[in-house]
Design a protein around this motif. Sequence first.
Motif, mmCIF file in Angstrom:
data_model
loop_
_atom_site.group_PDB
_atom_site.id
_atom_site.type_symbol
_atom_site.label_atom_id
_atom_site.label_comp_id
_atom_site.label_asym_id
_atom_site.label_seq_id
_atom_site.Cartn_x
_atom_site.Cartn_y
_atom_site.Cartn_z
ATOM 1 N N MET A 1 0.829 -1.214 0.000
ATOM 2 C CA MET A 1 0.000 0.000 0.000
ATOM 3 C C MET A 1 0.864 1.265 0.000
ATOM 4 S SD MET A 1 -3.395 -0.013 0.154
ATOM 5 C CE MET A 1 -4.730 -1.165 0.500
ATOM 6 N N LEU A 2 0.536 2.194 -0.869
ATOM 7 C CA LEU A 2 1.222 3.479 -0.873
ATOM 8 C C LEU A 2 0.782 4.288 0.348
ATOM 9 C CD1 LEU A 2 0.794 4.524 -4.609
ATOM 10 C CD2 LEU A 2 2.754 3.442 -3.531
ATOM 11 N N SER A 3 1.679 5.095 0.875
ATOM 12 C CA SER A 3 1.322 5.980 1.987
ATOM 13 C C SER A 3 0.502 7.153 1.455
ATOM 14 C CB SER A 3 2.586 6.506 2.655
ATOM 15 O OG SER A 3 3.322 7.274 1.736
ATOM 16 N N ASN A 4 -0.219 7.805 2.360
ATOM 17 C CA ASN A 4 -0.939 9.026 1.991
ATOM 18 C C ASN A 4 0.014 10.033 1.365
ATOM 19 O OD1 ASN A 4 -3.516 8.383 2.688
ATOM 20 N ND2 ASN A 4 -3.551 9.546 4.588
ATOM 21 N N LYS A 5 1.190 10.109 1.949
ATOM 22 C CA LYS A 5 2.196 11.058 1.481
ATOM 23 C C LYS A 5 2.459 10.885 -0.022
ATOM 24 C CE LYS A 5 6.804 12.471 2.913
ATOM 25 N NZ LYS A 5 7.944 12.053 3.749
ATOM 26 N N THR A 6 2.651 9.659 -0.435
ATOM 27 C CA THR A 6 2.900 9.378 -1.846
ATOM 28 C C THR A 6 1.679 9.704 -2.692
ATOM 29 O OG1 THR A 6 4.404 7.609 -1.213
ATOM 30 C CG2 THR A 6 3.571 7.583 -3.465
ATOM 31 N N LYS A 7 0.525 9.349 -2.188
ATOM 32 C CA LYS A 7 -0.720 9.641 -2.912
ATOM 33 C C LYS A 7 -0.882 11.144 -3.089
ATOM 34 C CE LYS A 7 -4.609 9.022 -0.817
ATOM 35 N NZ LYS A 7 -5.762 8.389 -0.114
ATOM 36 N N TYR A 8 -0.657 11.904 -2.013
ATOM 37 C CA TYR A 8 -0.754 13.363 -2.082
ATOM 38 C C TYR A 8 0.260 13.915 -3.087
ATOM 39 C CZ TYR A 8 -3.494 13.262 2.321
ATOM 40 O OH TYR A 8 -4.432 13.033 3.286
ATOM 41 N N ALA A 9 1.458 13.378 -3.070
ATOM 42 C CA ALA A 9 2.495 13.833 -4.004
ATOM 43 C C ALA A 9 2.015 13.656 -5.439
ATOM 44 C CB ALA A 9 3.783 13.056 -3.773
ATOM 45 N N LEU A 10 1.458 12.489 -5.728
ATOM 46 C CA LEU A 10 1.000 12.222 -7.089
ATOM 47 C C LEU A 10 -0.154 13.143 -7.474
ATOM 48 C CD1 LEU A 10 1.220 8.325 -6.996
ATOM 49 C CD2 LEU A 10 2.556 9.858 -8.443
ATOM 50 N N LYS A 11 -1.043 13.391 -6.537
ATOM 51 C CA LYS A 11 -2.174 14.273 -6.844
ATOM 52 C C LYS A 11 -1.705 15.706 -7.085
ATOM 53 C CE LYS A 11 -6.034 11.717 -5.174
ATOM 54 N NZ LYS A 11 -7.425 11.817 -4.689
ATOM 55 N N ALA A 12 -0.761 16.146 -6.262
ATOM 56 C CA ALA A 12 -0.223 17.495 -6.440
ATOM 57 C C ALA A 12 0.470 17.612 -7.797
ATOM 58 C CB ALA A 12 0.758 17.808 -5.310
ATOM 59 N N LEU A 13 1.229 16.590 -8.160
ATOM 60 C CA LEU A 13 1.934 16.625 -9.437
ATOM 61 C C LEU A 13 0.953 16.608 -10.604
ATOM 62 C CD1 LEU A 13 4.913 14.305 -8.553
ATOM 63 C CD2 LEU A 13 5.030 16.729 -9.149
ATOM 64 N N GLN A 14 -0.140 15.935 -10.420
ATOM 65 C CA GLN A 14 -1.175 15.923 -11.454
ATOM 66 C C GLN A 14 -1.684 17.359 -11.695
ATOM 67 O OE1 GLN A 14 -4.256 13.135 -10.336
ATOM 68 N NE2 GLN A 14 -5.189 13.122 -12.370
ATOM 69 N N VAL A 15 -1.914 18.092 -10.625
ATOM 70 C CA VAL A 15 -2.337 19.487 -10.746
ATOM 71 C C VAL A 15 -1.259 20.311 -11.447
ATOM 72 C CG1 VAL A 15 -2.822 21.598 -9.450
ATOM 73 C CG2 VAL A 15 -3.839 19.432 -8.724
ATOM 74 N N LEU A 16 -0.012 20.153 -10.999
ATOM 75 C CA LEU A 16 1.069 20.953 -11.561
ATOM 76 C C LEU A 16 1.335 20.593 -13.025
ATOM 77 C CD1 LEU A 16 3.430 21.041 -8.463
ATOM 78 C CD2 LEU A 16 2.057 22.916 -9.412
ATOM 79 N N ALA A 17 1.027 19.356 -13.381
ATOM 80 C CA ALA A 17 1.169 18.954 -14.790
ATOM 81 C C ALA A 17 0.102 19.662 -15.626
ATOM 82 C CB ALA A 17 1.031 17.440 -14.919
ATOM 83 N N LYS A 18 -1.089 19.744 -15.073
ATOM 84 C CA LYS A 18 -2.177 20.398 -15.802
ATOM 85 C C LYS A 18 -1.878 21.887 -16.004
ATOM 86 C CE LYS A 18 -6.255 18.795 -14.735
ATOM 87 N NZ LYS A 18 -7.494 18.599 -13.952
ATOM 88 N N GLU A 19 -1.237 22.495 -15.016
ATOM 89 C CA GLU A 19 -0.946 23.933 -15.071
ATOM 90 C C GLU A 19 0.442 24.233 -15.646
ATOM 91 O OE1 GLU A 19 -3.372 25.969 -14.302
ATOM 92 O OE2 GLU A 19 -4.615 24.268 -13.674
ATOM 93 N N TYR A 20 1.088 23.203 -16.172
ATOM 94 C CA TYR A 20 2.463 23.391 -16.646
ATOM 95 C C TYR A 20 2.551 24.489 -17.711
ATOM 96 C CZ TYR A 20 7.080 22.413 -18.532
ATOM 97 O OH TYR A 20 8.380 22.517 -18.961
ATOM 98 N N GLY A 21 3.547 25.366 -17.530
ATOM 99 C CA GLY A 21 3.751 26.438 -18.504
ATOM 100 C C GLY A 21 2.940 27.690 -18.199
ATOM 101 N N GLN A 22 2.135 27.635 -17.152
ATOM 102 C CA GLN A 22 1.299 28.788 -16.831
ATOM 103 C C GLN A 22 1.742 29.480 -15.548
ATOM 104 O OE1 GLN A 22 -2.696 28.513 -17.719
ATOM 105 N NE2 GLN A 22 -2.560 26.626 -18.903
ATOM 106 N N GLY A 23 3.011 29.318 -15.191
ATOM 107 C CA GLY A 23 3.520 29.971 -13.976
ATOM 108 C C GLY A 23 3.275 29.153 -12.730
ATOM 109 N N PRO A 24 3.853 29.635 -11.606
ATOM 110 C CA PRO A 24 3.799 28.892 -10.335
ATOM 111 C C PRO A 24 2.376 28.774 -9.786
ATOM 112 C CG PRO A 24 5.350 30.759 -10.216
ATOM 113 C CD PRO A 24 4.599 30.888 -11.489
#
Lengths: 152, 152
Positions: free
Chosen positions: B1-24
């Motif tokens: 089982m993945l930890s919450n920490k890893t799950k949160y990391a993946l979800k955050a990266l999913q957001v940042l991937a969607k916003e890629y190229g549009q600033g911080p």
Amino acid sequence: MLSNKTKYALKALQVLAKEYGQGPVLISEIARRENIPAKFLELILLELKNQGILQSKKGKGGGYFLARPPQSVSVGQVVRVMEGPLAPLPCVSRTSYMRCRECRDERSCGIRLVMKDVRDATAKILDSTTLADVLKRVEAVVAGREGLHYSI
Amino acid sequence: MLSNKTKYALKALQVLAKEYGQGPVLISEIARRENIPAKFLELILLELKNQGILQSKKGKGGGYFLARPPQSVSVGQVVRVMEGPLAPLPCVSRTSYMRCRECRDERSCGIRLVMKDVRDATAKILDSTTLADVLKRVEAVVAGREGLHYSI
DNA sequence: CTATAAGTCTAGTAAGTCAATAGGGTAAAT
DNA sequence: ATTTACCCTATTGACTTACTAGACTTATAG
């Protein structure tokens, strides 16, 4: 990562599969052969018995033995009993599904789609591999090694 | 089982991937969108930055963003950074191999052979799936749903 | 140049899990 | 009756998980 407990369980079952049909095997004998702390192994075998994978006989001449033949005990069953669900996330588990507390829309969760693939791949391997298969693979490796030895 | 920490990391990266190229993007914004405790997310994003997966900008107008485009960040990389090796046993890990203390002969360990298959299957999936792929799959699901909706 | 927005970093902590260990209790064979 | 061997409960120390608190640093706007 599997816990030591699960690894020990699998090693013990490998021994009991090899000795299947030849009467009970002592806890101490399994512990010795696999280098496992005997008292810890005791707990593990007890749990496997309570889950119906092993049977035991008390008193002199006693010990543990497989409740069913090696070809009808899958590695997947054992891992699930010792470790819990195979799935990397509870929301992709078939045997004990639970939604993620923070997830807004499960159906469109990308992580979930990927982890479902992982779960399916893992389950396919572990559920289709029995203790008998494990023994067979070990024999194949050993035979291969001996063949190589003679050819030198 | 993945930890919450890893799950949160993946979800955050999913957001940042969607916003890629549009600033911080702000930590608080990611936390809000994905229902993740903001202070905990802070630690996670920092770790991802220290591992070279993210970059950040301080002060007003600051936030986090992907260090590389979404198609060159694999889910496998992220899981390894947050969770450690993919392998179910250290003795089948490619990235951080370690022999099992109690194992007498690794080459003829049946458990190891099976777990190596699991490791390979997992790695094949996670290392070949990028953040861009994750987004694409989500879009496909959403599009499918809308198509279905119109057909009713 | 200073207010303030925003990330950085260090601690701490409550709860839980892991990997055993200790030490009897109980059933069954001889 | 005695020994053999499984049965069961409790405890322990180390570690991990999932956070929370709070002070510090840096960058931008006005």
